[in-house]
Enzyme design. Structure first.
Site, PDB file in Angstrom:
ATOM      1  N   CYS A 120       0.759  -1.283  -0.119  1.00  0.00           N
ATOM      2  CA  CYS A 120      -0.074   0.132   0.195  1.00  0.00           C
ATOM      3  C   CYS A 120       0.857   1.247  -0.037  1.00  0.00           C
ATOM      4  CB  CYS A 120      -0.779  -0.059   1.327  1.00  0.00           C
ATOM      5  SG  CYS A 120      -2.283   1.365   1.049  1.00  0.00           S
ATOM      6  N   ASP A 169      -9.309  -3.368  -7.406  1.00  0.00           N
ATOM      7  CA  ASP A 169      -8.931  -2.262  -6.284  1.00  0.00           C
ATOM      8  C   ASP A 169      -9.346  -1.046  -6.706  1.00  0.00           C
ATOM      9  OD1 ASP A 169      -7.420  -0.623  -4.762  1.00  0.00           O
ATOM     10  OD2 ASP A 169      -5.488  -1.656  -5.015  1.00  0.00           O
ATOM     11  N   HIS A 196      -7.914  -4.392  -3.153  1.00  0.00           N
ATOM     12  CA  HIS A 196      -6.765  -3.587  -2.444  1.00  0.00           C
ATOM     13  C   HIS A 196      -6.531  -4.338  -1.303  1.00  0.00           C
ATOM     14  CE1 HIS A 196      -4.195  -0.378  -1.780  1.00  0.00           C
ATOM     15  NE2 HIS A 196      -4.368  -0.371  -0.435  1.00  0.00           N
TER      16      HIS A 196
END
Length: 227
Positions: A120, A169, A196
């Site tokens: 991330c 995502d 995600h």
């Protein structure tokens, strides 16, 4: 398998890093960059996993310049707190957190060649490090938030890079991933039928099959470039 130790950046800033050591002689070093949730139990387990594969794994606290010892979960309140801390780090003067990442790379270098992997926000920082941080031999980015923007896609990495994305995502639209792939033909890009955060088994978006395949590819990539 691991414990926290203090590292020092070039500007004198001291910060904590979780260090996981392999059982035998290390085959190399890997710097593990956190999500927006701190060096929490998930990131520590990721570092432990790389240590179990023979690497010296170093997970620096990239929030330390704004708040030390951050260890958040994955609920809404923690997510909001993490976003606020990330924004505060992003607002630091130039160099900022990259100095801490470079100190972690230097610490990992005692084990030999060094790779970096981030998740991330850490994926974005790993991408930036691939183009600027000295001492790296390879970089892996998991769903790096923002790294598919035109500005970030224009960076030139100095080491081999692998990037993992999820086609579901909503934070990183698939069309931007494809644009990134076109802009960076030398980057090894993999897209999974996942959302995600698919690597994290503490999140509702965890996808075990995608996580395992991405891990296999990551380990093979590091084996090629680190040993």
């Amino acid at each position: 398998m691991g414990d926290f130790t203090d590292l020092q950046a070039a500007d004198g800033h001291r910060f904590a890093a979780y260090v996981a050591r392999p059982a035998g002689t290390p085959r190399g070093g890997i710097v593990v960059l956190q999500e927006i949730f701190g060096v929490n139990s998930h990131i520590r387990s990721v570092a432990d996993g790389f240590a179990a594969e023979g690497y010296l794994a170093v997970a620096p606290s990239t929030f330390s310049r704004v708040q030390p010892n951050v260890d958040l979960g994955y609920g809404e309140q923690d997510r909001n707190a993490g976003f606020a801390l990330k924004s505060a780090v992003d607002a630091l003067p130039a160099a900022g957190v990259m100095q801490d990442i470079e100190a972690a790379i230097a610490h990992a270098a005692q084990a030999g060649k060094v790779g970096i992997v981030g998740y991330c926000w850490g994926g974005l920082l790993s991408w930036r490090a691939a183009g600027s941080a000295p001492g790296l031999a390879a970089a892996v980015c998991y769903y790096g938030g923002g790294m598919t923007s035109p500005e970030e896609a224009g960076r030139q990495p100095r080491v081999p890079v692998m990037a993992h994305f999820g086609e579901k995502d909503h934070y990183i639209p698939l069309d931007t991933v494809e644009a990134f792939r076109r802009a960076q033909p030398d980057v090894e890009v993999h897209v999974y039928p996942a959302d995600h955060g698919f690597n994290c088994d503490q999140r509702g978006s965890h996808d075990a099959q995608a996580a395992q395949l991405a891990r296999t590819r990551t380990l093979e990539f590091f084996a090629r470039h680190l040993g």
